[in-house]
Design an enzyme around this catalytic site. Structure first.
Site, short mmCIF file in Angstrom:
data_model
loop_
_atom_site.label_atom_id
_atom_site.label_comp_id
_atom_site.label_asym_id
_atom_site.label_seq_id
_atom_site.Cartn_x
_atom_site.Cartn_y
_atom_site.Cartn_z
N ASP A 37 0.85 -1.18 0.00
CA ASP A 37 0.00 0.00 0.00
C ASP A 37 0.89 1.23 0.00
O ASP A 37 1.97 1.21 0.60
CB ASP A 37 -0.92 0.02 1.22
CG ASP A 37 -2.16 0.88 1.00
OD1 ASP A 37 -3.26 0.31 0.85
OD2 ASP A 37 -2.04 2.13 0.98
N ILE A 38 0.44 2.29 -0.64
CA ILE A 38 1.20 3.54 -0.60
C ILE A 38 1.22 4.09 0.82
O ILE A 38 2.20 4.73 1.22
CB ILE A 38 0.63 4.56 -1.60
CG1 ILE A 38 1.55 5.78 -1.72
CG2 ILE A 38 -0.80 4.98 -1.23
CD1 ILE A 38 1.14 6.75 -2.82
N ASP A 75 4.35 2.52 -3.90
CA ASP A 75 3.41 3.19 -4.79
C ASP A 75 3.27 2.37 -6.07
O ASP A 75 4.28 2.09 -6.73
CB ASP A 75 3.94 4.60 -5.10
CG ASP A 75 2.95 5.49 -5.82
OD1 ASP A 75 2.05 4.97 -6.51
OD2 ASP A 75 3.11 6.72 -5.73
N VAL A 76 2.06 2.00 -6.43
CA VAL A 76 1.87 1.18 -7.63
C VAL A 76 2.28 1.91 -8.90
O VAL A 76 2.46 1.29 -9.96
CB VAL A 76 0.42 0.66 -7.76
CG1 VAL A 76 0.08 -0.29 -6.63
CG2 VAL A 76 -0.58 1.81 -7.85
N SER A 154 -14.59 -1.84 -11.84
CA SER A 154 -15.70 -1.15 -11.19
C SER A 154 -16.91 -1.27 -12.11
O SER A 154 -16.77 -1.56 -13.31
CB SER A 154 -15.34 0.32 -10.99
OG SER A 154 -16.48 1.11 -10.68
N TYR A 172 -11.52 8.16 -13.83
CA TYR A 172 -11.86 6.94 -13.11
C TYR A 172 -12.58 5.96 -14.04
O TYR A 172 -12.21 4.78 -14.13
CB TYR A 172 -12.74 7.28 -11.91
CG TYR A 172 -12.99 6.11 -10.99
CD1 TYR A 172 -12.12 5.82 -9.95
CD2 TYR A 172 -14.12 5.30 -11.15
CE1 TYR A 172 -12.36 4.75 -9.10
CE2 TYR A 172 -14.36 4.23 -10.31
CZ TYR A 172 -13.48 3.96 -9.29
OH TYR A 172 -13.71 2.89 -8.46
#
Length: 270
Positions: A37-38, A75-76, A154, A172
């Site tokens: 996770d960031i 960070d991804v 999503s 998004y």
């Protein structure tokens, strides 16, 4: 014995919300976890993001199940950072069998009048970050000629109803559609190597990314259509998505690949 006994899962966005739920569910099924996770704030995101304490809580919950976990802040958007975590995690836990590219940021305007930063941060995190996640960990699956990958998209990756001209919301929807494209090309590439790839498509989920003052105010201002479901519930729970993922990555889903899998209380059928 759990459905995933002896497996190792690489999960991004694991500090809270869906990512923590996935880590705990897969641990319950017997998997060990490499969690990323960031655990820091991206300036364009208007709601509070996860913290190091959140990531530590994921570690606590997985270890309480007597499973091993390697958790790191990364960070991804940074492929090299993910590759370093993969190398460290595999050195401790063994080869990766499962990849869950879950990390993402929500819809936001990125500051009034800022058309560039909002777009770029969402695309970089929600699309390029998914690509980076897979590319960092997939060599392990290729070497074994086995494994399963689930990319979190999503309902906005199927319908795109939530943009309303806002650069963050538009990005998004575009990124989540792009994740479906990644899934399909990965499925074609990796299927002959014995690796399955699918997407999950949640409606609104009861997590801090959605359940915060900023996003709830956006819905109150007339954007509720973005999360209106056929089944009369406002949100699904993180475990609902985790249960679907556990099926997709287990032997029960051994012949399911290239599929966009909604867990959306009927939203996509509206």
């Amino acid at each position: 014995m759990g459905r995933l006994e002896g497996k190792v899962a690489f999960i991004t966005g694991a500090a809270r919300g869906q990512g923590r739920s996935h880590a705990v569910k897969l641990a319950q099924e017997g998997a060990d976890i490499i969690a990323v996770d960031i655990a820091a704030q991206i300036p364009s995101v208007p709601y509070p993001m996860a913290t190091p304490d959140d990531l530590a809580e994921t570690v606590r919950q997985v270890e309480a199940l007597d499973r091993r976990i390697v958790a790191r802040e990364a960070d991804v958007r940074d492929l090299a950072a993910l590759q370093a975590v993969v190398a460290e995690g595999q050195a401790e836990l063994g080869p990766i069998d499962i990849i869950l590219a879950n990390a993402g940021i929500g819809m936001s305007a990125g500051g009034e009048g800022d058309l560039v930063t909002a777009w770029q941060d969402v695309i970089d995190t929600n699309l390029t970050g998914v690509y980076n996640t897979v590319m960092a960990a997939v060599p392990s699956l290729i070497e074994q000629e086995a494994g399963a990958i689930v990319l979190t998209s999503s309902t906005q990756g199927l319908k795109g109803t939530g943009g309303n001209g806002d650069p963050g919301g538009t990005a998004y929807a575009a990124a989540k559609h792009g994740v479906v494209g990644l899934m399909r090309t990965f499925a074609h590439w990796l299927g002959p190597k014995g690796i399955r790839v699918n997407t999950v498509h949640p409606t609104g989920v009861n997590t801090p990314m959605i359940r915060n003052e900023i996003i709830e105010q956006m819905f109150a201002d007339g954007n509720m259509d973005a999360v209106t479901n056929i089944i009369p519930i406002p949100w699904v729970e993180p475990i609902d998505i985790s249960n679907a993922i556990a099926f997709l990555v287990s032997d029960e889903g051994r012949y399911v690949t290239g599929v966009a899998f909604p867990v959306d209380a009927g939203f996509s059928a509206r």
